[in-house]
Design a protein around this motif. Sequence first.
Motif, short mmCIF file in Angstrom:
data_model
loop_
_atom_site.label_atom_id
_atom_site.label_comp_id
_atom_site.label_asym_id
_atom_site.label_seq_id
_atom_site.Cartn_x
_atom_site.Cartn_y
_atom_site.Cartn_z
N GLN A 107 0.83 -1.20 0.00
CA GLN A 107 0.00 0.00 0.00
C GLN A 107 0.87 1.26 0.00
O GLN A 107 0.54 2.25 -0.64
CB GLN A 107 -0.95 0.01 1.20
CG GLN A 107 -2.03 -1.04 1.14
CD GLN A 107 -3.00 -0.85 0.00
OE1 GLN A 107 -3.12 0.23 -0.58
NE2 GLN A 107 -3.72 -1.90 -0.36
N MET A 108 1.99 1.22 0.70
CA MET A 108 2.90 2.36 0.72
C MET A 108 3.52 2.58 -0.67
O MET A 108 3.67 3.72 -1.11
CB MET A 108 3.98 2.17 1.77
CG MET A 108 3.45 2.30 3.19
SD MET A 108 4.63 1.90 4.48
CE MET A 108 5.91 3.10 4.21
N LYS A 109 3.86 1.50 -1.37
CA LYS A 109 4.40 1.62 -2.72
C LYS A 109 3.35 2.20 -3.66
O LYS A 109 3.65 3.06 -4.48
CB LYS A 109 4.87 0.26 -3.24
CG LYS A 109 6.17 -0.20 -2.65
CD LYS A 109 6.57 -1.56 -3.18
CE LYS A 109 7.82 -2.07 -2.51
NZ LYS A 109 8.18 -3.42 -2.95
N LYS A 110 2.11 1.73 -3.53
CA LYS A 110 1.02 2.26 -4.36
C LYS A 110 0.84 3.75 -4.10
O LYS A 110 0.66 4.54 -5.04
CB LYS A 110 -0.30 1.53 -4.06
CG LYS A 110 -0.41 0.16 -4.64
CD LYS A 110 -1.77 -0.42 -4.29
CE LYS A 110 -1.96 -1.82 -4.79
NZ LYS A 110 -3.29 -2.34 -4.40
N ALA A 111 0.87 4.14 -2.84
CA ALA A 111 0.69 5.55 -2.50
C ALA A 111 1.84 6.40 -3.05
O ALA A 111 1.61 7.50 -3.56
CB ALA A 111 0.59 5.72 -0.98
N ALA A 112 3.06 5.89 -2.98
CA ALA A 112 4.21 6.62 -3.51
C ALA A 112 4.11 6.76 -5.03
O ALA A 112 4.41 7.84 -5.57
CB ALA A 112 5.50 5.92 -3.12
N MET A 113 3.68 5.70 -5.71
CA MET A 113 3.52 5.77 -7.16
C MET A 113 2.45 6.78 -7.53
O MET A 113 2.62 7.57 -8.46
CB MET A 113 3.17 4.39 -7.74
CG MET A 113 4.33 3.46 -7.84
SD MET A 113 4.02 1.84 -8.64
CE MET A 113 2.34 1.77 -9.00
N LYS A 115 1.41 9.34 -5.77
CA LYS A 115 1.92 10.68 -5.47
C LYS A 115 2.86 11.16 -6.57
O LYS A 115 2.78 12.31 -7.00
CB LYS A 115 2.65 10.67 -4.12
CG LYS A 115 3.19 11.99 -3.71
CD LYS A 115 3.90 11.90 -2.38
CE LYS A 115 4.56 13.22 -2.03
NZ LYS A 115 5.32 13.12 -0.78
N ASN A 116 3.71 10.28 -7.04
CA ASN A 116 4.65 10.61 -8.11
C ASN A 116 3.89 10.95 -9.40
O ASN A 116 4.21 11.93 -10.07
CB ASN A 116 5.61 9.45 -8.34
CG ASN A 116 6.74 9.80 -9.27
OD1 ASN A 116 7.05 10.97 -9.47
ND2 ASN A 116 7.37 8.78 -9.82
N MET A 117 2.87 10.16 -9.72
CA MET A 117 2.08 10.42 -10.92
C MET A 117 1.35 11.76 -10.83
O MET A 117 1.32 12.53 -11.79
CB MET A 117 1.07 9.30 -11.15
CG MET A 117 1.69 8.01 -11.63
SD MET A 117 0.56 6.58 -11.74
CE MET A 117 -0.96 7.26 -12.28
N VAL A 118 0.79 12.05 -9.69
CA VAL A 118 0.05 13.30 -9.49
C VAL A 118 1.00 14.49 -9.58
O VAL A 118 0.67 15.50 -10.22
CB VAL A 118 -0.71 13.29 -8.15
CG1 VAL A 118 -1.23 14.67 -7.78
CG2 VAL A 118 -1.85 12.30 -8.20
N SER A 119 2.18 14.36 -8.98
CA SER A 119 3.11 15.49 -9.03
C SER A 119 3.61 15.72 -10.45
O SER A 119 3.77 16.87 -10.88
CB SER A 119 4.28 15.28 -8.07
OG SER A 119 5.08 14.20 -8.48
N LYS A 120 3.83 14.67 -11.22
CA LYS A 120 4.24 14.82 -12.61
C LYS A 120 3.12 15.45 -13.44
O LYS A 120 3.37 16.32 -14.26
CB LYS A 120 4.63 13.47 -13.22
CG LYS A 120 5.99 12.98 -12.80
CD LYS A 120 6.30 11.66 -13.47
CE LYS A 120 7.63 11.12 -13.02
NZ LYS A 120 7.93 9.81 -13.62
N ALA A 121 1.90 14.98 -13.22
CA ALA A 121 0.77 15.50 -13.99
C ALA A 121 0.52 16.96 -13.65
O ALA A 121 0.24 17.78 -14.54
CB ALA A 121 -0.48 14.68 -13.71
N SER A 122 0.62 17.32 -12.39
CA SER A 122 0.35 18.71 -12.02
C SER A 122 1.46 19.63 -12.51
O SER A 122 1.20 20.78 -12.86
CB SER A 122 0.17 18.85 -10.51
OG SER A 122 1.39 18.57 -9.84
N ALA A 123 2.69 19.16 -12.57
CA ALA A 123 3.78 19.98 -13.07
C ALA A 123 3.64 20.20 -14.58
O ALA A 123 3.95 21.27 -15.08
CB ALA A 123 5.12 19.33 -12.75
#
Length: 147
Positions: A107-113, A115-123
Motif C-alpha cells: 500500500q505504501m508503494k502504491k501511495a508513492a507511485m 503521489k509521483n504520478m500526481v506530481s508529474k501531472a500537475s507539473a
Amino acid sequence: MNNLRNTLNNMQQLLQELEIVLAEELNQLNRAQVNPVALQMLSDSKSRLLSAINFYDEQRKAEERQAGIAAPYGQHPGLKRLWDNIIATVRVTKEMNNNACPLIELQMKKAAMLKNMVSKASAATAIYSAEGRTQETPKGKAYSINI
C-alpha cells in the motif's frame, strides 16, 4: 492466586480483541482502495491494546514472583489452561501481524507511485507560475505595438 487468574483472563480478553482488530486491519489492507481514516483508527486501537497487554504482562510477572510460581504453570491446571490459551492466541495474532507487513509495504508503494504520478501531472499541466505569468517560453516573434 486469584489475582493471577484475573490477570491472565484480562490478558486473554485483550488478546482476543487484538485478534479482531488485526483481522479488520488485514481486511482493510486487502482492499483495492484503503480507507486511511479507518486504518488509523485500527492502528490506534492496536496500540492501545498492546499497551494494555504489556501492562497486564508486567502485572502477571509481579504476581508470579509474589506467589513463587512461573508460566506455564504445570502444577496448576486452571492456570495452565489459561496460559495455553494465551500462547495459542499470541501465535495467531503474531501470524496475522506478519501477514499485514507485506500488505502495508504494498500500500505504501502504491501511495508513492500515485503521489509521483500526481506530481508529474500537475507539473506538466501548470499554465501559470506563482507570479501569474505563463511558464512556457514564448515561441515565434513578439511584437510590441504602441498606438
